[in-house]
Design a protein around this motif. Structure first.
Motif, PDB file in Angstrom:
ATOM      1  N   TRP A   1      19.088 -26.683  10.448  1.00 36.66           N
ATOM      2  CA  TRP A   1      17.727 -26.159  10.486  1.00 36.66           C
ATOM      3  C   TRP A   1      17.639 -24.796   9.810  1.00 36.66           C
ATOM      4  CZ3 TRP A   1      15.941 -21.932  13.665  1.00 36.66           C
ATOM      5  CH2 TRP A   1      16.925 -21.357  14.472  1.00 36.66           C
ATOM      6  N   SER A   2      16.412 -24.452   9.418  1.00 39.41           N
ATOM      7  CA  SER A   2      16.101 -23.121   8.901  1.00 39.41           C
ATOM      8  C   SER A   2      14.633 -22.844   9.204  1.00 39.41           C
ATOM      9  CB  SER A   2      16.360 -23.026   7.387  1.00 39.41           C
ATOM     10  OG  SER A   2      15.413 -23.786   6.675  1.00 39.41           O
ATOM     11  N   LEU A   3      14.238 -21.609   9.008  1.00 36.52           N
ATOM     12  CA  LEU A   3      12.845 -21.212   9.243  1.00 36.52           C
ATOM     13  C   LEU A   3      12.179 -20.845   7.927  1.00 36.52           C
ATOM     14  CD1 LEU A   3      13.151 -18.902  12.380  1.00 36.52           C
ATOM     15  CD2 LEU A   3      12.276 -21.228  12.293  1.00 36.52           C
ATOM     16  N   SER A   4      10.868 -21.039   7.872  1.00 37.11           N
ATOM     17  CA  SER A   4      10.112 -20.622   6.693  1.00 37.11           C
ATOM     18  C   SER A   4       9.996 -19.101   6.626  1.00 37.11           C
ATOM     19  CB  SER A   4       8.722 -21.259   6.687  1.00 37.11           C
ATOM     20  OG  SER A   4       7.978 -20.844   7.820  1.00 37.11           O
ATOM     21  N   SER A   5      10.161 -18.435   7.762  1.00 33.52           N
ATOM     22  CA  SER A   5      10.101 -16.974   7.823  1.00 33.52           C
ATOM     23  C   SER A   5      10.881 -16.508   9.046  1.00 33.52           C
ATOM     24  CB  SER A   5       8.649 -16.508   7.926  1.00 33.52           C
ATOM     25  OG  SER A   5       8.583 -15.121   8.162  1.00 33.52           O
ATOM     26  N   ASP A   6      11.541 -15.363   8.926  1.00 30.58           N
ATOM     27  CA  ASP A   6      12.280 -14.820  10.067  1.00 30.58           C
ATOM     28  C   ASP A   6      11.369 -14.175  11.105  1.00 30.58           C
ATOM     29  OD1 ASP A   6      14.712 -15.620   9.054  1.00 30.58           O
ATOM     30  OD2 ASP A   6      15.170 -13.680   8.143  1.00 30.58           O
ATOM     31  N   PHE A   7      10.099 -13.953  10.738  1.00 33.89           N
ATOM     32  CA  PHE A   7       9.164 -13.275  11.619  1.00 33.89           C
ATOM     33  C   PHE A   7       7.834 -14.012  11.649  1.00 33.89           C
ATOM     34  CE2 PHE A   7      12.069 -10.174   9.797  1.00 33.89           C
ATOM     35  CZ  PHE A   7      12.614  -9.632  10.958  1.00 33.89           C
ATOM     36  N   GLN A   8       7.044 -13.775  12.696  1.00 32.09           N
ATOM     37  CA  GLN A   8       5.717 -14.374  12.780  1.00 32.09           C
ATOM     38  C   GLN A   8       4.878 -13.907  11.607  1.00 32.09           C
ATOM     39  OE1 GLN A   8       5.286 -13.203  17.147  1.00 32.09           O
ATOM     40  NE2 GLN A   8       3.903 -14.937  16.941  1.00 32.09           N
ATOM     41  N   GLN A   9       3.969 -14.764  11.169  1.00 27.94           N
ATOM     42  CA  GLN A   9       3.128 -14.462  10.029  1.00 27.94           C
ATOM     43  C   GLN A   9       1.918 -13.624  10.444  1.00 27.94           C
ATOM     44  OE1 GLN A   9       4.118 -15.651   6.735  1.00 27.94           O
ATOM     45  NE2 GLN A   9       5.854 -15.610   8.133  1.00 27.94           N
ATOM     46  N   ALA A  10       1.627 -12.589   9.700  1.00 26.46           N
ATOM     47  CA  ALA A  10       0.484 -11.725   9.992  1.00 26.46           C
ATOM     48  C   ALA A  10      -0.838 -12.464   9.823  1.00 26.46           C
ATOM     49  CB  ALA A  10       0.513 -10.496   9.087  1.00 26.46           C
ATOM     50  N   ASN A  11      -0.849 -13.497   8.969  1.00 31.98           N
ATOM     51  CA  ASN A  11      -2.090 -14.244   8.735  1.00 31.98           C
ATOM     52  C   ASN A  11      -2.329 -15.337   9.781  1.00 31.98           C
ATOM     53  OD1 ASN A  11      -0.240 -16.205   8.054  1.00 31.98           O
ATOM     54  ND2 ASN A  11      -0.830 -16.328   5.899  1.00 31.98           N
ATOM     55  N   GLY A  12      -1.456 -15.437  10.777  1.00 30.24           N
ATOM     56  CA  GLY A  12      -1.638 -16.416  11.857  1.00 30.24           C
ATOM     57  C   GLY A  12      -1.129 -17.805  11.523  1.00 30.24           C
ATOM     58  N   GLU A  13      -0.631 -18.013  10.316  1.00 27.65           N
ATOM     59  CA  GLU A  13      -0.102 -19.314   9.916  1.00 27.65           C
ATOM     60  C   GLU A  13       1.194 -19.599  10.682  1.00 27.65           C
ATOM     61  OE1 GLU A  13       1.646 -21.063   5.843  1.00 27.65           O
ATOM     62  OE2 GLU A  13      -0.349 -20.164   5.692  1.00 27.65           O
ATOM     63  N   ALA A  14       1.370 -20.841  11.093  1.00 29.52           N
ATOM     64  CA  ALA A  14       2.547 -21.220  11.872  1.00 29.52           C
ATOM     65  C   ALA A  14       3.807 -21.148  11.019  1.00 29.52           C
ATOM     66  CB  ALA A  14       2.383 -22.630  12.422  1.00 29.52           C
ATOM     67  N   VAL A  15       4.858 -20.612  11.604  1.00 32.56           N
ATOM     68  CA  VAL A  15       6.166 -20.629  10.975  1.00 32.56           C
ATOM     69  C   VAL A  15       6.691 -22.054  11.083  1.00 32.56           C
ATOM     70  CG1 VAL A  15       8.542 -19.779  11.176  1.00 32.56           C
ATOM     71  CG2 VAL A  15       6.621 -18.203  11.459  1.00 32.56           C
ATOM     72  N   ARG A  16       7.358 -22.520  10.057  1.00 38.14           N
ATOM     73  CA  ARG A  16       7.894 -23.883  10.027  1.00 38.14           C
ATOM     74  C   ARG A  16       9.387 -23.873  10.332  1.00 38.14           C
ATOM     75  NH1 ARG A  16       2.884 -26.147   9.417  1.00 38.14           N
ATOM     76  NH2 ARG A  16       1.973 -25.660   7.428  1.00 38.14           N
ATOM     77  N   ILE A  17       9.805 -24.840  11.115  1.00 40.02           N
ATOM     78  CA  ILE A  17      11.226 -25.097  11.328  1.00 40.02           C
ATOM     79  C   ILE A  17      11.559 -26.310  10.476  1.00 40.02           C
ATOM     80  CG2 ILE A  17      13.053 -25.695  12.964  1.00 40.02           C
ATOM     81  CD1 ILE A  17      11.307 -24.467  15.184  1.00 40.02           C
TER      82      ILE A  17
END
Length: 172
Positions: free
Chosen positions: A105-121
């Motif tokens: 697995w990996s993440l689309s971002s290491d941190f929550q998105q400021a624009n409210g978009e969901a981070v993807r696993i």
């Protein structure tokens, strides 16, 4: 003149108070989502959502699967390496697979998105992470309550037709 002296003394005292904080010279890295997600998670609730029925405002559009098909013993474990980078994941429990039961697995971002978009696993079948098998949306980030919500959305022709909402809690 007296007001200027009082003002000057007040400013000097504020500066002196503001400088009392000792800097120990150590930098602490921010906590990443990798660190928050890693570990073993147990199922609290699993809902299947008929996205077509939901869009058409037809009921029922949701079904609770938590107690069906042995999902009450569903567990998922996200592993990280010594640098808190994602490595492998594994689903345990005698449950019908909604996605691959193990892999990387990996993440689309290491941190929550400021624009409210969901981070993807992103889920992969290979260690090089080149063969993506699925994608989970991180709808609720673990925090002090040690709960997390993941969404698995199935799409056909660019239109979502069913989604699964996993509400999980940390297993200690």
């Amino acid at each position: 003149m007296r007001c200027k002296i009082i003002y000057l003394l007040a400013m000097i005292s504020l500066l002196a108070v503001g400088c009392n904080e000792a800097d120990d010279g150590h930098h602490v890295d921010p906590i990443t989502l990798n660190e928050k997600i890693q570990g073993e998670w147990g199922l609290m609730n699993l809902k299947m959502v008929d996205e077509v029925a939901k869009a058409a405002k037809t009921e029922p559009s949701e079904q609770d699967l938590s107690t069906l098909f042995n999902y009450d013993n569903f567990r998922i474990k996200f592993n990280v390496d010594e640098n808190n980078q994602p490595t492998t994941y594994e689903v345990t429990g005698n449950v019908p697979p909604l996605f691959a039961l193990n892999g990387y697995w990996s993440l689309s971002s290491d941190f929550q998105q400021a624009n409210g978009e969901a981070v993807r696993i992103y889920l992969y079948s290979d260690a090089e992470k080149t063969m993506k098998t699925d994608e989970l949306r991180l709808a609720s980030v673990p925090g002090s309550n040690e709960e997390m919500e993941l969404h698995l959305v199935r799409v056909s022709g660019g239109i979502a037709f069913v989604s699964y909402k996993f509400k999980l809690n940390a297993i200690n």
